[in-house]
Structures are given as C-alpha cells and as structure tokens.
Design a protein around this motif. Structure first.
Motif, short mmCIF file in Angstrom:
data_model
loop_
_atom_site.label_atom_id
_atom_site.label_comp_id
_atom_site.label_asym_id
_atom_site.label_seq_id
_atom_site.Cartn_x
_atom_site.Cartn_y
_atom_site.Cartn_z
N VAL A 17 0.84 -1.20 0.00
CA VAL A 17 0.00 0.00 0.00
C VAL A 17 0.87 1.25 0.00
O VAL A 17 0.59 2.22 -0.72
N THR A 18 1.93 1.24 0.79
CA THR A 18 2.83 2.40 0.82
C THR A 18 3.47 2.65 -0.53
O THR A 18 3.56 3.78 -1.00
N THR A 19 3.89 1.57 -1.18
CA THR A 19 4.48 1.71 -2.52
C THR A 19 3.47 2.27 -3.51
O THR A 19 3.79 3.15 -4.33
N ALA A 20 2.22 1.78 -3.45
CA ALA A 20 1.19 2.25 -4.37
C ALA A 20 0.87 3.72 -4.12
O ALA A 20 0.69 4.50 -5.07
N ILE A 21 0.78 4.11 -2.85
CA ILE A 21 0.47 5.51 -2.53
C ILE A 21 1.59 6.43 -2.99
O ILE A 21 1.34 7.51 -3.55
N ASN A 22 2.83 6.03 -2.76
CA ASN A 22 3.96 6.85 -3.19
C ASN A 22 3.98 7.00 -4.72
O ASN A 22 4.25 8.09 -5.25
N SER A 23 3.68 5.92 -5.43
CA SER A 23 3.64 5.99 -6.89
C SER A 23 2.52 6.92 -7.35
O SER A 23 2.70 7.71 -8.30
N PHE A 24 1.38 6.86 -6.67
CA PHE A 24 0.28 7.75 -7.02
C PHE A 24 0.64 9.21 -6.78
O PHE A 24 0.34 10.08 -7.61
N LEU A 25 1.27 9.50 -5.65
CA LEU A 25 1.65 10.88 -5.35
C LEU A 25 2.66 11.41 -6.36
O LEU A 25 2.58 12.57 -6.79
N VAL A 26 3.61 10.58 -6.76
CA VAL A 26 4.59 11.01 -7.77
C VAL A 26 3.89 11.32 -9.09
O VAL A 26 4.16 12.34 -9.74
N SER A 27 2.96 10.42 -9.49
CA SER A 27 2.22 10.65 -10.74
C SER A 27 1.37 11.92 -10.65
O SER A 27 1.27 12.69 -11.61
N LEU A 28 0.75 12.15 -9.48
CA LEU A 28 -0.07 13.34 -9.30
C LEU A 28 0.77 14.61 -9.40
O LEU A 28 0.38 15.58 -10.08
N LEU A 29 1.93 14.63 -8.74
CA LEU A 29 2.79 15.81 -8.80
C LEU A 29 3.31 16.05 -10.21
O LEU A 29 3.42 17.20 -10.67
N GLN A 30 3.63 14.98 -10.93
CA GLN A 30 4.09 15.13 -12.31
C GLN A 30 2.98 15.71 -13.19
O GLN A 30 3.23 16.58 -14.04
N ALA A 31 1.74 15.23 -12.97
CA ALA A 31 0.62 15.74 -13.76
C ALA A 31 0.37 17.22 -13.47
O ALA A 31 0.14 18.02 -14.40
N VAL A 32 0.41 17.61 -12.20
CA VAL A 32 0.21 19.02 -11.84
C VAL A 32 1.31 19.89 -12.43
O VAL A 32 1.06 20.99 -12.97
N ALA A 33 2.55 19.41 -12.36
CA ALA A 33 3.67 20.18 -12.92
C ALA A 33 3.52 20.37 -14.42
O ALA A 33 3.77 21.46 -14.96
N ILE A 34 3.09 19.31 -15.12
CA ILE A 34 2.91 19.41 -16.57
C ILE A 34 1.82 20.42 -16.91
O ILE A 34 1.96 21.25 -17.82
N VAL A 35 0.70 20.36 -16.15
CA VAL A 35 -0.40 21.31 -16.41
C VAL A 35 0.06 22.74 -16.18
O VAL A 35 -0.23 23.65 -16.97
N VAL A 36 0.79 22.98 -15.08
CA VAL A 36 1.26 24.33 -14.78
C VAL A 36 2.21 24.85 -15.86
O VAL A 36 2.11 26.00 -16.33
N VAL A 37 3.13 24.01 -16.31
CA VAL A 37 4.07 24.41 -17.35
C VAL A 37 3.35 24.74 -18.65
O VAL A 37 3.65 25.74 -19.34
N VAL A 38 2.38 23.90 -19.02
CA VAL A 38 1.63 24.14 -20.24
C VAL A 38 0.86 25.46 -20.17
O VAL A 38 0.83 26.25 -21.12
N LEU A 39 0.22 25.71 -19.01
CA LEU A 39 -0.53 26.96 -18.84
C LEU A 39 0.40 28.16 -18.91
O LEU A 39 0.08 29.21 -19.52
N LEU A 40 1.58 28.07 -18.32
CA LEU A 40 2.54 29.18 -18.35
C LEU A 40 3.04 29.46 -19.77
O LEU A 40 3.24 30.62 -20.17
N LEU A 41 3.24 28.39 -20.53
CA LEU A 41 3.77 28.57 -21.88
C LEU A 41 2.74 29.15 -22.83
O LEU A 41 3.05 30.00 -23.69
N PHE A 42 1.49 28.71 -22.71
CA PHE A 42 0.50 29.09 -23.71
C PHE A 42 -0.43 30.20 -23.24
O PHE A 42 -1.12 30.80 -24.09
N MET A 43 -0.52 30.48 -21.95
CA MET A 43 -1.42 31.54 -21.47
C MET A 43 -0.66 32.72 -20.88
O MET A 43 -1.26 33.75 -20.60
N GLY A 44 0.65 32.57 -20.67
CA GLY A 44 1.43 33.70 -20.15
C GLY A 44 1.22 33.88 -18.65
O GLY A 44 0.50 33.15 -18.00
#
Length: 343
Positions: A316-343
């Motif tokens: 369970v700990t391994t699964a939760i850690n993997s989920f948190l890493v994926s969530l942070l990566q997704a948030v970072a990608i969304v933020v970068v995309v918004l910064l690049l295309f919306m200023g």
C-alpha cells in the motif's frame, strides 16, 4: 486599466472557487459512506457456558480461553472479560457498534461443556501474513510461541484478529494388538468404552464443613501418555482384566493425515494471519505490528525465526507513493503548459 482589473478579479474568483472545490471535495470524500447496509448498535453480549464438574482452572483453560479467542474476532470489539468459576464460564463482550456475527464454538469445547455461541467472520483479508519456523522445533513448540505472539499482537493498534494456519493438533494413538486381544477375549468395543469413560469432568458433589463447602474432586484423570497404558480393560463377562499397555502400543503424535500444512524454506511452520479492523489503516497496523515484533524478539527461542509471506502495508505504501509522484508530475505538466501558452 479596466481590462487589467477585470482580469485580476477573474483570477481571484477562479482561485477562490478552486480552493472551495478542492476543500469541499476533500471533506465530502472523508465523510462519504462506506457501508451498503444501515448500521445498528450492539452493546453487551453475555456468553454463559456450563461445564459441570470442572474446577475453576479447568473452566478457564478449556472453555473461557476458547470463547475469548472466538469473541476477539468480533468486529468493533471494545472490551472482553471473563469470569471462570467451578462448573461455569461467563464471558462478557462489550462492542462499540455495527456488526453482529455468530458462530458455534462447541467443537472447540471439551465433552460435557456448552453449548455456547460466539462470533466469527470468514470474509476478512489478512494485511499481514507470516510464518513461524525453526530448524529442530516441533509443531507443538511452534504453536506455543505462536499463541504468545497472538496474545500480544491482538493488543496492537488497528489489529482485528490473528488466525493460525498449519497447526497440527496433537493426538494419542492407541495401536491394538489383535492377536493378543483375541487370546485374552477383549474386544475393540471394550477398549473404546474404557477410553471414552475416562478424563470426563463430572460433578461429584460437596460436603459442608462448618460454614464452608468443600468440593469433592474425583481422581484418576490422565496427565500423561503413560497414564493411558495403566487403563484397566475388562474383557468378556467373567473374563480377565488387563492393562491397555499389554494389548496396545500407546504413543503421542500429530493427527494424520494433516488437513493443512505450511512449510517455509523447506521447514515445517505455523502461519499467522493478521487482519485490520474496519476503517482501520493497514499501513499504521503494519508499522505497529513490526514495532511490537521487535519488542517480542527476546521472548522468541533462539533458532526460531519469522518469515514474511505477505505484508500489505508495504504494498500500500508503494502504491500511494507511486500515485503521489504521478499526481505531482501531472500538476507540474499542467502548470508548465498553462505558463507557456497563457502567459
């Protein structure tokens, strides 16, 4: 200027709505129901088991302990206490709320005791499953240590119950010599009747001595395997009476064939499965069980080891850690995309 102010107000409004939705979603998720059926409350359960003729110590060992172990499998159990007196066992189980499960524990009680009703549940998933093994140790020795571990682990946070697997019940084998029996005129039924009539607790009454009552305890119980050999068997009417050891070989062993066997690293083992309480945290339970194990290591005999078969908290700990890493990566990608295309 007005356009800039309008954009700022829209951004503030969007931020407030986002925070509100996130907080509201977390609160709603935490309060979301997890039961399909409505709850009902059970407070105290009184389990009374008669055992006529048995002493208080026999009642405690053969009846109360068996019932306590069964009652400890209750979901939402708050407290269990027992009172063992001569010929009577009283177990009181106090339950927080929710479930009601009933199972018949009569099969675990000695002859003449009961009946009694206890609770059980066959649908639990074991968050921790390990094997107790050791080179040169018998099943009986492993079982004694396993009982110690169960008694201690039942007190650990979020532990619902601890079940045994691969335990080999000890039995006494009586291997009859048919030729010798035929010469002496002793039948198998006579041997069976003689064995069946021994080691049964029976009420023998009491005597009044002044203000006290003294209980009469019958003697002649079997305390060892050798005592079986001293059993006198009567043959046909008018025939000879002979000791059981003269017509049979009496030995101690394990039930054969075994219903269940567990081996770990090629050695005989006793398995222990630990389940989590409803709505409990399996990660918290796994950490607490590991900490308690380290405290109990000095009480485990030298050469006896514990092998982990399944540890759900680690998965369970391994699964939760993997989920948190994926969530942070997704948030970072969304933020970068918004910064690049919306200023």
């Amino acid at each position: 200027m007005k356009i800039t102010q309008f954009c700022i107000e829209n951004r503030v409004t969007t931020l407030v709505l986002t925070v509100f939705l996130v907080v509201g979603g977390i609160i709603s998720y935490g309060g979301m129901g997890r039961l399909e059926d409505p709850e009902f409350t059970i407070k105290d359960a009184l389990i009374i088991t008669p055992y006529p003729g048995a002493s208080a110590a026999e009642v405690e060992e053969e009846v109360s302990d068996v019932i306590e172990i069964a009652v400890q499998k209750l979901k939402q159990l708050l407290e269990v206490e027992s009172r063992s007196t001569r010929g009577l066992s009283i177990v009181t189980a106090t339950i927080k709320d929710q479930y009601r499960k009933v199972n018949d524990a009569q099969r675990d009680l000695p002859p003449g005791a009961g009946p009694s009703i206890v609770n059980d549940d066959f649908g639990d998933v074991y968050g921790v499953f390990f094997a107790l093994y050791g080179d040169g140790y018998s099943y009986a020795e492993l079982y004694d240590v396993a009982k110690l571990l169960r008694r201690e682990l039942l007190l650990v946070q979020d532990v619902a119950k601890v079940d045994f697997f691969g335990v080999q019940p000890e039995v006494v084998y009586v291997e009859l010599d048919r030729d010798r029996m035929s010469q002496l005129g002793i039948s198998r039924a006579a041997v069976a009747d003689g064995l069946r009539s021994r080691n049964l607790a029976a009420y023998a009454g009491h005597v009044e001595v002044g203000p006290d009552f003294i209980t009469i305890d019958p003697t002649g119980l079997f305390d060892s395997v050798d005592d079986f050999g001293s059993l006198v068997i009567a043959g046909e009417p008018g025939g000879a009476q002979i000791y059981l050891r003269d017509i049979a070989e009496v030995r101690r062993g394990y039930r054969d064939p075994a219903k269940q066997l567990i081996r770990y690293n090629g050695m005989p083992a006793v398995g222990l499965g630990i389940s989590t309480v409803p709505d409990g945290n399996v990660v918290t339970m796994g950490d607490a069980v590991g900490a308690r194990f380290r405290e109990l290591l000095p009480q485990i005999p030298l050469g006896m080891e514990v092998g982990i078969i399944a540890l759900q908290s680690r998965a369970v700990t391994t699964a939760i850690n993997s989920f948190l890493v994926s969530l942070l990566q997704a948030v970072a990608i969304v933020v970068v995309v918004l910064l690049l295309f919306m200023g």
